[in-house]
Scaffold this motif. Structure first.
Motif, PDB file in Angstrom:
ATOM      1  N   GLU A  14       0.850  -1.196   0.000  1.00  0.00           N
ATOM      2  CA  GLU A  14       0.000   0.000   0.000  1.00  0.00           C
ATOM      3  C   GLU A  14       0.881   1.241   0.000  1.00  0.00           C
ATOM      4  N   THR A  15       2.074   1.101   0.561  1.00  0.00           N
ATOM      5  CA  THR A  15       3.024   2.215   0.614  1.00  0.00           C
ATOM      6  C   THR A  15       3.894   2.267  -0.628  1.00  0.00           C
ATOM      7  N   SER A  16       4.550   1.164  -0.960  1.00  0.00           N
ATOM      8  CA  SER A  16       5.499   1.187  -2.085  1.00  0.00           C
ATOM      9  C   SER A  16       4.793   1.435  -3.409  1.00  0.00           C
ATOM     10  N   PHE A  17       3.587   0.883  -3.587  1.00  0.00           N
ATOM     11  CA  PHE A  17       2.860   1.146  -4.831  1.00  0.00           C
ATOM     12  C   PHE A  17       2.421   2.608  -4.898  1.00  0.00           C
ATOM     13  N   ALA A  18       2.054   3.171  -3.753  1.00  0.00           N
ATOM     14  CA  ALA A  18       1.697   4.594  -3.738  1.00  0.00           C
ATOM     15  C   ALA A  18       2.913   5.451  -4.075  1.00  0.00           C
ATOM     16  N   GLN A  19       4.082   5.077  -3.580  1.00  0.00           N
ATOM     17  CA  GLN A  19       5.306   5.814  -3.916  1.00  0.00           C
ATOM     18  C   GLN A  19       5.569   5.758  -5.422  1.00  0.00           C
ATOM     19  N   LEU A  20       5.456   4.558  -5.970  1.00  0.00           N
ATOM     20  CA  LEU A  20       5.737   4.365  -7.391  1.00  0.00           C
ATOM     21  C   LEU A  20       4.792   5.198  -8.257  1.00  0.00           C
ATOM     22  N   VAL A  21       3.494   5.112  -7.969  1.00  0.00           N
ATOM     23  CA  VAL A  21       2.504   5.815  -8.776  1.00  0.00           C
ATOM     24  C   VAL A  21       2.593   7.326  -8.563  1.00  0.00           C
ATOM     25  N   ALA A  22       2.857   7.746  -7.329  1.00  0.00           N
ATOM     26  CA  ALA A  22       2.993   9.180  -7.060  1.00  0.00           C
ATOM     27  C   ALA A  22       4.126   9.778  -7.875  1.00  0.00           C
ATOM     28  N   ASP A  23       5.245   9.057  -7.958  1.00  0.00           N
ATOM     29  CA  ASP A  23       6.363   9.564  -8.750  1.00  0.00           C
ATOM     30  C   ASP A  23       6.031   9.571 -10.240  1.00  0.00           C
ATOM     31  N   ASP A  24       5.433   8.496 -10.711  1.00  0.00           N
ATOM     32  CA  ASP A  24       5.119   8.417 -12.136  1.00  0.00           C
ATOM     33  C   ASP A  24       4.192   9.551 -12.563  1.00  0.00           C
ATOM     34  N   LEU A  25       3.193   9.854 -11.729  1.00  0.00           N
ATOM     35  CA  LEU A  25       2.184  10.856 -12.092  1.00  0.00           C
ATOM     36  C   LEU A  25       2.523  12.253 -11.584  1.00  0.00           C
ATOM     37  N   GLY A  26       3.548  12.357 -10.741  1.00  0.00           N
ATOM     38  CA  GLY A  26       3.913  13.672 -10.222  1.00  0.00           C
ATOM     39  C   GLY A  26       2.888  14.251  -9.282  1.00  0.00           C
ATOM     40  N   VAL A  27       2.227  13.383  -8.493  1.00  0.00           N
ATOM     41  CA  VAL A  27       1.212  13.835  -7.545  1.00  0.00           C
ATOM     42  C   VAL A  27       1.708  13.577  -6.129  1.00  0.00           C
ATOM     43  N   PRO A  28       1.123  14.225  -5.125  1.00  0.00           N
ATOM     44  CA  PRO A  28       1.545  13.977  -3.743  1.00  0.00           C
ATOM     45  C   PRO A  28       1.286  12.529  -3.328  1.00  0.00           C
ATOM     46  N   PHE A  29       2.181  11.986  -2.532  1.00  0.00           N
ATOM     47  CA  PHE A  29       2.082  10.610  -2.030  1.00  0.00           C
ATOM     48  C   PHE A  29       0.753  10.385  -1.325  1.00  0.00           C
ATOM     49  N   GLU A  41       1.365  15.744 -30.395  1.00  0.00           N
ATOM     50  CA  GLU A  41       2.806  15.504 -30.355  1.00  0.00           C
ATOM     51  C   GLU A  41       3.588  16.636 -29.692  1.00  0.00           C
ATOM     52  N   ASP A  42       2.920  17.778 -29.461  1.00  0.00           N
ATOM     53  CA  ASP A  42       3.582  18.905 -28.787  1.00  0.00           C
ATOM     54  C   ASP A  42       3.310  18.920 -27.286  1.00  0.00           C
ATOM     55  N   MET A  43       2.620  17.891 -26.787  1.00  0.00           N
ATOM     56  CA  MET A  43       2.320  17.849 -25.357  1.00  0.00           C
ATOM     57  C   MET A  43       3.499  17.253 -24.583  1.00  0.00           C
ATOM     58  N   VAL A  44       3.826  17.874 -23.476  1.00  0.00           N
ATOM     59  CA  VAL A  44       4.917  17.422 -22.601  1.00  0.00           C
ATOM     60  C   VAL A  44       4.349  17.192 -21.200  1.00  0.00           C
ATOM     61  N   PHE A  45       4.570  15.995 -20.666  1.00  0.00           N
ATOM     62  CA  PHE A  45       4.141  15.712 -19.287  1.00  0.00           C
ATOM     63  C   PHE A  45       5.313  15.938 -18.347  1.00  0.00           C
ATOM     64  N   GLN A  46       5.088  16.733 -17.304  1.00  0.00           N
ATOM     65  CA  GLN A  46       6.162  17.029 -16.355  1.00  0.00           C
ATOM     66  C   GLN A  46       5.555  17.481 -15.031  1.00  0.00           C
ATOM     67  N   ASN A  47       6.031  16.863 -13.939  1.00  0.00           N
ATOM     68  CA  ASN A  47       5.629  17.303 -12.592  1.00  0.00           C
ATOM     69  C   ASN A  47       4.118  17.367 -12.397  1.00  0.00           C
ATOM     70  N   LYS A  93      -1.999  22.279 -18.115  1.00  0.00           N
ATOM     71  CA  LYS A  93      -3.131  21.768 -17.349  1.00  0.00           C
ATOM     72  C   LYS A  93      -2.588  20.715 -16.379  1.00  0.00           C
ATOM     73  N   THR A  94      -2.982  20.842 -15.116  1.00  0.00           N
ATOM     74  CA  THR A  94      -2.572  19.822 -14.154  1.00  0.00           C
ATOM     75  C   THR A  94      -3.380  18.545 -14.380  1.00  0.00           C
ATOM     76  N   LEU A  95      -2.874  17.437 -13.845  1.00  0.00           N
ATOM     77  CA  LEU A  95      -3.625  16.184 -13.955  1.00  0.00           C
ATOM     78  C   LEU A  95      -5.001  16.318 -13.325  1.00  0.00           C
ATOM     79  N   ALA A  96      -5.086  17.056 -12.210  1.00  0.00           N
ATOM     80  CA  ALA A  96      -6.383  17.243 -11.553  1.00  0.00           C
ATOM     81  C   ALA A  96      -7.342  17.992 -12.468  1.00  0.00           C
ATOM     82  N   GLU A  97      -6.835  19.009 -13.146  1.00  0.00           N
ATOM     83  CA  GLU A  97      -7.693  19.775 -14.063  1.00  0.00           C
ATOM     84  C   GLU A  97      -8.114  18.911 -15.257  1.00  0.00           C
ATOM     85  N   ILE A  98      -7.167  18.122 -15.764  1.00  0.00           N
ATOM     86  CA  ILE A  98      -7.492  17.250 -16.894  1.00  0.00           C
ATOM     87  C   ILE A  98      -8.505  16.198 -16.463  1.00  0.00           C
ATOM     88  N   ALA A  99      -8.323  15.648 -15.250  1.00  0.00           N
ATOM     89  CA  ALA A  99      -9.246  14.626 -14.749  1.00  0.00           C
ATOM     90  C   ALA A  99     -10.654  15.183 -14.591  1.00  0.00           C
TER      91      ALA A  99
END
Length: 779
Positions: free
Chosen positions: A499-514, A570-576, A589-595
Motif C-alpha cells: 500500500e506504501t510502495s505502490f503509492a510511492q511508485l505511482v505518485a512519482d510516475d504521475l507527479g502527484v503527492p504521495f 505531439e507537442d504535449m509534454v508531461f512534467q511534474n 493543465k494539471t492532472l487534476a484539471e485534466i481529470a
C-alpha cells in the motif's frame, strides 16, 4: 511546484496506523447476522483405516445445525487442485475436502460439525465416534522409498511421487577431471510456518446460489476460481475477500479443505458460517515447509576452483499435494549452483509421500534448501583443502562481466555483481580483524566462529509459459474528478507494505503527492484478476503492471490536454504532474484539471477517440525471472560446556535491484533473517515413528525471540535488472535464504578445534553439546 521524489525514500507505511491501533479487520473480526460456526473432527492417528463414522449423537445435540462426512458431500465438491505438475509421470492422488477410507496424516479432517456457537460445535465434534484401525506410519523419507515400506496410497503402488534428473549429461566425466571429489549429506528439517494470525474463513451465501468468502489468503483470485470450479458455481457468483492478513510466509498460498468445508456448510445451512483455526490445528493442518535430505558431490581442484557438482535431493511432500507442493523442490534443482561459475551440474530429485502434513511454499520455497547444501559444501570443501571460506567463494563467484549468465540448471541469471557484495560484507564485519580476535579468544579458551553465505535466488514469477500456470499481474490506475488517485492491484500484500510502495511508485510516475494515492487490494469484486503475492514477485510483476498503467494514463492525459490547450498531441509534454505545450510551459493543465474535464466531458470534441474518465488497466506477464543476490556474514560464540550458541554480529549485504523504499526493504530483510536464524538454531517439526507430532505446540516448537538475536547490520548494492522496466528484483525471501547456512557455518567454524565438520539443524544447545561430546577431541 514540483512534487518531491518518493521512489528511494524511507517512507513510513500507510498501513501501520490502522494496524497498530487495532482498527484493522482480520477474518475473525468479520461478523455476519445469524452466523454459525464450523468445527472439524480430526484423526488422532497419522495413518489409519476409517471403518465407520457415527455422527448420530452429535446431530442430536442442542444447537447443532449440521454434521456431514465425505459421503454426504462427495457429489457437491471437487478435489483440492494440484497446480504444479513438474513431471508427466508423477503419481497424482487428489485430496478430498474430508478424508474417507483412510486418514493419512495426524489431524486429517474426517467430519464437519456446524453449530450455533463455537463451544457447542467443539462439544459436538467430540461426540462424533470414529472407528479407526491404526496402520504403520511412514515418517522417514528415505525409508519411505525402501522396498516393503507401508504404502500411503495403496492404489498407486509406491510412495515415490515422481523423480526428475535434469543437468549436465557428462557430470561424471566433469567430476573425474577434478583433483578432489568430496561427498556430503545435509538435512533441511521440516519447519512449521506459524504466522501470527492462523487461518480463518467466513462464508456467506448470496442469492442465486453464489457466495462471499472472507479468508486469510495470499491468492484471492486463484482461490475464487478454484472454489467456483470445485462447487460448480459460476465464477462470477463467487467473491473472495482477503481482509488484513496477519502473515503468510507461503502457507496461505493455497486452497485448503477447510475453505471447501466452510463454503459447503454455508450453502447447506443457508447461513453465514465461520471457521477459525486454533494454534494446535495450525501445527497439524496448515502446510509445512522444507523437509529435504540432500546428498552432494563436489568436484574441486586443489586451488579451490569448483568444476562440477552432483546432487541428490530427497523431498518430503507429506501425505497430499497442495497447489505448489510438487514445484517447490524443483526450485532447489534450479538454484543448485547458486551464485557460482560452475560449468557442470546435475541433480536427481526424488519426491516422496509420507504420513505428515503436506509441504508447500515457505519463505524461500526451495531456494533456502539449495543455498544451504551449496554453502555448507563450500565451507566443508574449503576446510578439507585448508582454504579460507571467503577465498573459495571469491574463486568461484560469477564475475560481473559474465551477465547475463546461463546456469547449468537451465535458467539465465539477469544481472549481478557478487564479488562486490562479498567484499562489502567482509569489510563491514572486519573479516581479518575477526580472525585475529578469534585466535586471541582461543588462547583464552573461548570459541568464536565466523560464517559466510553468498546466495542468489530466482524471483519475479512468471513467465507464465515456463511455469505451466498463469503467473501475470494486473494493475489499474484511476484519477477521479478531484485529482485523487486510486490504485487497484491484483497483488495481495500481507505485511510487505505495498500500500506504501505502490503509492510511492505511482505518485512519482504521475507527479502527484504521495498522500493523494490510495491502494486497494484483496477483493475479487473490486480489483482485476491477478495471481497473488508469493515468491518475491508482487512488486516485480504487480509494480510493473502499474507502471504500464501510469504510462497509459499519462498518454491519455496528453491527448485530452491537447484538445483543452488547442495544440497538437505531439507537442504535449508531461512534467511534474501537469501537461504543457512544448516550448510554452505556462500553457499547462494539471492532472487534476485534466481529470475534472475528463469526467465532465464537456470540452473534449466528439469523435477524436477519447473516452470519458482518466484511468487505465494493464496486465504484465514477465519475459524473464529476476535474481536478487548478496552475502551475509555472522559471528558467534559457542559455550562448549552447555552447547549454547550466542550470535555476536550479523552483517547482510543484499542486492534487490532498484529500491523503492529502503525502510520496507530493511523490514523484509530483518524478518527473513530471523526466520533463517530460527531454522539454524531453534525450529524443527519433530514426528515420532507413529507420525505423532512431538513439536505440536509453542511449548515444544522453539522460535527465536528478541533476546536471542543480535542487531542486524544491513547494507546493499544496487544492480538493476534488465528484466523489467522498474529494474527491481524482489527482497521478501533473501534473508531467509542466506541466514541459515551463514549461522551453521559460523558454529562449525567455532568448533573447528574439536574436529567437527557438520551438525544437523537446528543447532540447539543439546545438539551442539552432543556433537562436542561425540567429537574426536570432545570430553
Amino acid at each position: 511546484m514540483a512534487v518531491s521524489r518518493m521512489v528511494g525514500a524511507r517512507v513510513r507505511r500507510k498501513e501501520d496506523p490502522r494496524l497498530i491501533t487495532g482498527a484493522g479487520t482480520y477474518v475473525d473480526d468479520v461478523r455476519r447476522v445469524d452466523m454459525a460456526y464450523l468445527e472439524l473432527v480430526r484423526s488422532p492417528y497419522a495413518h489409519a483405516r476409517i471403518n465407520s463414522i457415527d455422527v448420530s449423537a452429535a446431530r442430536e445435540m442442542d444447537g447443532v445445525i449440521d454434521v456431514f462426512v465425505w459421503d454426504d458431500i462427495k457429489d457437491d465438491i471437487g478435489p483440492i487442485p494440484i497446480d504444479a505438475a513438474p513431471s508427466p509421470d508423477m503419481l497424482k492422488p487428489y485430496r478430498q475436502a474430508l478424508a474417507s477410507g483412510k486418514a493419512r496424516l495426524l489431524g486429517d479432517a474426517v467430519a464437519a460439525v456446524v453449530a450455533e456457537d463455537r463451544y457447542v460445535a467443539r462439544d459436538a465434534a467430540e461426540a462424533v465416534e470414529v472407528d479407526y484401525e491404526p496402520l504403520d506410519a511412514v515418517v522417514d523419507i528415505e525409508a519411505a522409498i525402501e522396498e516393503g515400506a507401508p504404502l500411503i496410497w495403496e492404489d498407486l503402488g509406491s510412495n515415490m511421487a515422481f523423480r526428475l534428473e535434469p543437468g549436465s549429461e557428462d557430470i561424471d566425466d566433469a567430476l573425474a577431471e577434478a583433483d578432489n571429489v568430496f561427498s556430503f549429506r545435509y538435512v533441511n528439517q521440516r519447519l512449521i510456518p506459524n504466522p501470527m494470525e492462523t487461518r480463518g474463513v467466513v462464508v456467506e451465501p448470496e442469492g442465486g446460489g453464489g457466495l462471499t468468502m472472507w479468508t486469510s489468503t495470499q491468492i484471492p483470485h486463484m482461490l475464487k476460481d478454484r472454489l467456483a470450479a470445485a462447487l460448480s458455481i459460476p465464477s462470477n457468483q463467487v467473491r473472495v475477500i482477503a481482509p488484513e492478513v496477519g502473515g503468510g510466509f507461503g502457507c496461505k498460498l493455497n486452497v485448503y479443505p477447510e475453505e471447501y468445508c466452510t463454503a459447503l456448510a454455508a450453502l447447506r445451512s443457508n447461513r453465514p458460517v465461520k471457521w477459525i483455526e486454533d494454534r494446535s490445528e495450525s501445527f497439524l493442518a496448515t502446510t509445512h515447509g522444507r523437509g529435504q535430505v540432500n546428498y552432494i558431490d563436489v568436484g574441486v581442484n586443489n586451488d579451490g576452483k569448483v568444476l562440477a557438482i552432483k546432487t541428490k535431493i530427497i523431498a518430503d511432500l507429506g501425505a497430499y499435494y497442495q497447489i505448489l507442493t510438487a514445484a517447490v523442490p524443483t526450485l532447489s534443482q534450479l538454484m543448485m549452483t547458486g551464485p557460482y561459475d560452475i560449468k557442470a551440474a546435475s541433480s536427481e530429485l526424488i519426491c516422496v509421500f509420507t504420513n505428515k502434513a503436506p509441504t508447500d511454499a515457505y519463505r524461500g520455497a526451495g531456494r533456502p534448501e539449495a543455498t544451504y547444501f551449496l554453502e555448507r559444501a563450500l565451507d566443508q570443501a574449503a576446510q578439507k583443502l585448508g582454504m579460507d571460506p571467503a577465498e573459495i567463494r571469491r574463486k568461484n563467484l560469477i564475475p560481473a562481466d559474465q551477465f547475463p549468465y546461463a546456469a547449468p540448471s537451465g535458467v539465465e541469471y539477469d544481472s549481478g555483481d557478487h564479488v562486490t557484495a562479498l567484499d562489502k560484507a567482509m569489510e563491514a564485519i572486519d573479516y581479518e580483524g575477526f580472525r585475529r580476535e578469534q585466535a586471541a579468544a582461543a588462547e583464552e579458551g573461548r570459541y568464536l566462529g565466523i560464517g559466510l553465505s553468498s546466495y542468489t535466488e530466482i524471483c519475479g514469477f512468471g513467465p507464465s509459459n515456463t511455469l505451466g500456470m498463469a503467473c501475470w499481474e494486473s494493475g489499474t490506475v484511476k484519477i477521479d474528478r478531484a485529482g485523487k488517485v486510486t490504485v487497484l492491484t491484483g497483488a495481495s500484500p500481507h505485511g510487505q507494505g505495498q500500500e506504501t510502495s505502490f503509492a510511492q511508485l505511482v505518485a512519482d510516475d504521475l507527479g502527484v503527492p504521495f498522500d493523494d494515492v490510495g491502494v486497494l487490494h484483496g477483493d475479487t469484486a473490486i480489483v482485476p484478476y491477478c495471481v497473488g503475492s508469493f515468491g518475491s514477485r508482487a512488486t516485480v510483476v504487480g509494480g510493473t503492471a502499474l507502471r504500464m498503467s501510469t504510462d497509459k494514463v499519462i498518454e491519455k492525459a496528453k491527448l485530452e490536454a491537447s484538445h483543452l490547450l488547442e495544440a497538437a498531441p505531439e507537442d504535449m509534454v508531461f512534467q511534474n504532474g501537469a501537461v504543457h505545450v512544448r516550448g510554452a510551459p505556462t500553457q499547462r493543465k494539471t492532472l487534476a484539471e485534466i481529470a475534472e474535464e475528463a469526467h465532465e466531458f464537456q470540452n473534449i470534441p466528439r469523435g477524436v477517440g477519447v473516452e470519458p474518465g482518466l484511468e487505465a488497466t494493464s496486465i504484465y506477464d514477465p519475459d524473464a525471472y529476476t535474481f536478487p543476490f548478496g552475502t551475509h556474514i555472522v559471528t558467534v560464540e559457542v559455550d562448549v560446556e552447555t552447547g549454547k550458541v550466542s550470535l555476536t554480529r550479523y552483517v547482510a549485504v543484499d542486492d534487490c535491484g532498484k529500491v523503492i523504499n529502503p525502510m520496507l526493504v530493511d523490514g523484509q530483510r530483518h524478518g527473513g533473517i530471523v526466520q533463517g536464524i530460527g531454522q539454524a538454531l531453534f525450529e524443527g517439526a519433530v514426528y515420532d515413528e507413529d507420525g505423532q507430532l512431538l513439536s505440536g505446540s509453542l511449548m515444544d516448537y522453539a522460535m527465536p525471540i528478541a533476546s536471542e538475536l543480535v542487531w542486524m547490520e544491513t547494507d546493499r548494492t544496487e544492480t538493476p535488472t534488465p528484466a523489467n522496466p522498474l529494474g527491481i528484483k524482489g527482497i521478501g525471501e533473501a534473508g531467509t535464504i542466506a541466514a541459515a547456512p551463514a549461522v551453521v557455518n559460523a558454529v562449525v567454524d567455532a568448533l573447528g578445534s574439536y574436529g567437527i565438520e557438520d551438525i544437523d539443524m537446528p543447532l540447539s544447545p543439546q545438539n551442539v553439546w552432543h556433537a562436542i561430546q561425540s567429537s574426536a577431541n570432545g570430553a
